[in-house]
Design a protein around this motif. Structure first.
Motif, short mmCIF file in Angstrom:
data_model
loop_
_atom_site.label_atom_id
_atom_site.label_comp_id
_atom_site.label_asym_id
_atom_site.label_seq_id
_atom_site.Cartn_x
_atom_site.Cartn_y
_atom_site.Cartn_z
N ALA A 279 0.85 -1.19 0.00
CA ALA A 279 0.00 0.00 0.00
C ALA A 279 0.88 1.24 0.00
O ALA A 279 2.06 1.15 0.33
CB ALA A 279 -0.90 0.00 1.22
N TYR A 280 0.30 2.35 -0.37
CA TYR A 280 1.10 3.59 -0.35
C TYR A 280 0.27 4.76 0.19
O TYR A 280 -0.97 4.71 0.21
CB TYR A 280 1.63 3.92 -1.76
N GLN A 281 1.00 5.77 0.66
CA GLN A 281 0.34 7.00 1.09
C GLN A 281 1.03 8.16 0.38
O GLN A 281 2.26 8.24 0.37
CB GLN A 281 0.47 7.15 2.62
N LYS A 282 0.20 9.03 -0.19
CA LYS A 282 0.74 10.14 -0.94
C LYS A 282 0.93 11.32 0.01
O LYS A 282 -0.05 11.83 0.57
CB LYS A 282 -0.25 10.50 -2.05
N GLY A 283 2.20 11.73 0.22
CA GLY A 283 2.47 12.86 1.10
C GLY A 283 2.53 14.16 0.31
O GLY A 283 2.30 14.16 -0.90
N LYS A 284 2.84 15.26 1.01
CA LYS A 284 2.90 16.56 0.35
C LYS A 284 4.08 16.61 -0.63
O LYS A 284 3.97 17.12 -1.75
CB LYS A 284 3.05 17.64 1.42
N TYR A 285 5.23 16.05 -0.17
CA TYR A 285 6.43 16.14 -1.00
C TYR A 285 6.91 14.79 -1.53
O TYR A 285 7.78 14.73 -2.38
CB TYR A 285 7.58 16.78 -0.20
N GLN A 286 6.42 13.72 -0.95
CA GLN A 286 6.93 12.41 -1.36
C GLN A 286 5.87 11.31 -1.19
O GLN A 286 4.82 11.54 -0.59
CB GLN A 286 8.16 12.04 -0.54
N TYR A 287 6.19 10.16 -1.73
CA TYR A 287 5.34 8.99 -1.57
C TYR A 287 5.93 8.10 -0.48
O TYR A 287 7.15 7.96 -0.40
CB TYR A 287 5.26 8.20 -2.87
N GLU A 288 5.08 7.52 0.34
CA GLU A 288 5.52 6.52 1.32
C GLU A 288 4.86 5.21 0.93
O GLU A 288 3.63 5.14 0.80
CB GLU A 288 5.12 6.93 2.74
N VAL A 289 5.70 4.20 0.71
CA VAL A 289 5.19 2.94 0.17
C VAL A 289 5.60 1.78 1.08
O VAL A 289 6.76 1.64 1.44
CB VAL A 289 5.76 2.69 -1.26
N LEU A 290 4.60 0.97 1.45
CA LEU A 290 4.92 -0.18 2.33
C LEU A 290 5.21 -1.41 1.49
O LEU A 290 4.43 -1.78 0.61
CB LEU A 290 3.72 -0.47 3.26
N THR A 291 6.34 -2.03 1.78
CA THR A 291 6.68 -3.28 1.10
C THR A 291 6.94 -4.38 2.13
O THR A 291 7.33 -4.08 3.26
CB THR A 291 7.93 -3.10 0.22
#
Lengths: 285, 224
Positions: free
Chosen positions: A241-253
């Motif tokens: 899953a991923y979360q779209k931040g203000k400046y970057q993407y955070e992606v769980l692997t």
């Protein structure tokens, strides 16, 4: 490794909630953490194991069918429920007198020792105890007949960090004293489990999302921090899953080493169990 | 396990100790004032019988049944224990009421030899049995209702029930008077003297038995 608790396809249907095909094991000598949001199905799972609620599927305790051998198996279990106990209008001394008639193996000396160790008064009504004291009394009551299995539903909720730590120490010691014992611990305070659990079972909306060894979870999972361009390069199969931040993407692997090798990405943080849980619940797929 | 459940309920009921002493004193004073033999058995039996049902409220407050079902017992034992407690409390209340009446009357007769009260043991026993039967009837209805609707609603339902019973009995009495029906009281008295004890015992057992069956059936399927 033998299992002290085995669940096979346990299901329970309510008007507005359904527990679907829950299967997992609690091996000997292990602490298994059952995690999930409030209302995810943790308590229903525990109630099904204890036969408090009638559920479909198979529950085996110490290798025996839990419904057919209910009373005999409950002699081998100690249970702590967050919101329920004998009565608020009893004293710890009266609890002792009642419990010795419930359990054949009730150990009065051990109970009194635990009361002393936890600094609990014997003649004060339970309703006048603090939350921490109440929980310690419940734990002392649950382990004073030397059960093989300890089942704990939210034992640390509402407690301050000092008391929580004390209680986690008790669980650690309980397993160290006899490695044929097991603990099933349900909680939404996942930080507690990082230190003491051997396996994590994550339930979401009545279904198991994962059932993994805690080490594997903390070592293999990672949160990739990357730009939009890097995120687009990622194959959907390589992340959860991923979360779209203000400046970057955070992606769980669940395989950070592969990500490092395959995509040459270096900023991969070690997630906490809470982070992993939040990605599964709130993240986009 | 039933012993443990009884212990738990009796410890909970210990909070009623002071109220019970006040009720007993009140009954003693009432006997002295009215010289009536039927007050104490009926009142004490009624109050103790109903107090025993307040254990349901304690259970609800602590959600104790959910916890107790994790212990080596089962739903059947939980229901049986409530009936043992209810029946025990009612019978104990009746006996206590009788004893108080006998003691108070004898003390009064010793203190006032010029005004002897005749202790009619037959009336006293009939009053006690009547009290026990009445409370058993209420309990037999109330226990399954508490299992079905909970302690609070069960209590409201009991007041409604008592009101309906009183209304029906008053209605029957009114109709008999209005219709000018001459009741053969002698025949009724003879019938009660001959079969009263058996009717009391059998009807009480049947009431409790049916009530237990219904209560267990309800509780067997109840979610905790």
């Amino acid at each position: 490794m033998e299992n002290n608790i085995e669940l096979q396809n346990v299901s329970k249907k309510y008007k507005d909630f359904e527990l679907k095909d829950i299967s997992f094991n609690v091996p000997q000598g292990c602490i298994v953490g059952l995690i999930g949001e409030n209302g995810a199905g943790k308590t229903t799972t525990i109630k099904s194991i204890l036969n408090i609620t009638k559920a479909e599927g198979i529950v085996k305790i110490l290798g025996k069918d839990s419904k057919e051998n209910e009373k005999e198996l409950k002699e081998e279990m100690g249970v702590v429920l967050d919101d329920s106990f004998l009565s608020e209008y009893l004293t710890a001394k009266q609890v002792n007198s009642i419990m010795q008639d419930f359990y054949k193996t009730w150990n009065e000396n051990k109970y009194n020792q635990l009361l002393k160790q936890f600094d609990l008064p014997t003649n004060k009504l339970i309703k006048d105890f603090s939350s921490g004291m109440k929980m310690k009394l419940k734990i002392a009551t649950a382990i004073s007949h030397n059960p093989k299995i300890l089942i704990l539903d939210e034992p640390t909720s509402g407690l301050d960090p000092v008391v929580r730590n004390e209680i986690l120490d008790i669980f650690r010691k309980y397993i160290e004293d006899d490695e044929t014992r097991s603990i099933l611990l349900s909680t939404h305070i996942t930080t507690d489990l990082e230190h003491i659990s051997d396996y994590i079972v994550f339930i979401e909306k009545g279904k198991i999302v994962f059932d993994l060894p805690t080490n594997e979870l903390l070592e293999n999972y990672g949160i990739i921090k990357c730009s939009k361009d890097d995120f687009i390069r990622l194959d959907k199969k390589d992340y959860i899953a991923y979360q779209k931040g203000k400046y970057q993407y955070e992606v769980l692997t669940n395989d950070k080493n592969t990500i490092r090798r395959k995509y040459n990405m270096t900023i991969i943080d070690k997630p906490s169990i809470e982070d992993i849980m939040l990605f599964y619940i709130k993240g986009e797929k | 396990m039933i012993k443990a459940l009884l212990k738990k309920d009796l410890y909970n009921l210990a909070t009623y100790k002071a109220s019970l002493i006040i009720i007993i004193l009140f009954c003693g004073i009432a006997i002295i004032g009215t010289e009536a033999m039927t007050i104490a058995p009926a009142i004490i039996c009624g109050i103790i019988g109903m107090i025993s049902l307040s254990t349901f409220s304690y259970d609800e407050m602590s959600k104790s049944n959910r916890y107790i079902l994790t212990l080596p017992t089962n739903r059947k034992e939980l229901v049986i224990e409530k009936y043992i407690l209810a029946i025990g409390a009612t019978v104990l209340g009746g006996i206590l009421g009788m004893l108080i009446t006998v003691i108070v009357v004898n003390v009064m007769n010793d203190l006032r030899p010029e005004n002897i009260i005749n202790l009619d043991y037959q009336s006293l026993i009939v009053a006690t049995m009547g009290g026990i039967w009445g409370i058993s009837f209420l309990q037999a209805i109330q226990i399954p209702s508490i299992y079905k609707w909970g302690a609070e609603k069960g209590r409201i339902q009991m007041f409604i029930l008592v009101f309906i019973i009183v209304a029906i009995l008053s209605g029957i009495y009114f109709l008999i008077n209005k219709a000018n029906i001459n009741m053969n009281m002698e025949m009724i008295k003879n019938f009660i003297t001959k079969f009263g004890v058996w009717i009391f015992i059998i009807s009480t057992i049947v009431m409790y038995f049916i009530s237990y069956k219904i209560a267990y059936k309800i509780y067997k399927h109840k979610e905790e």
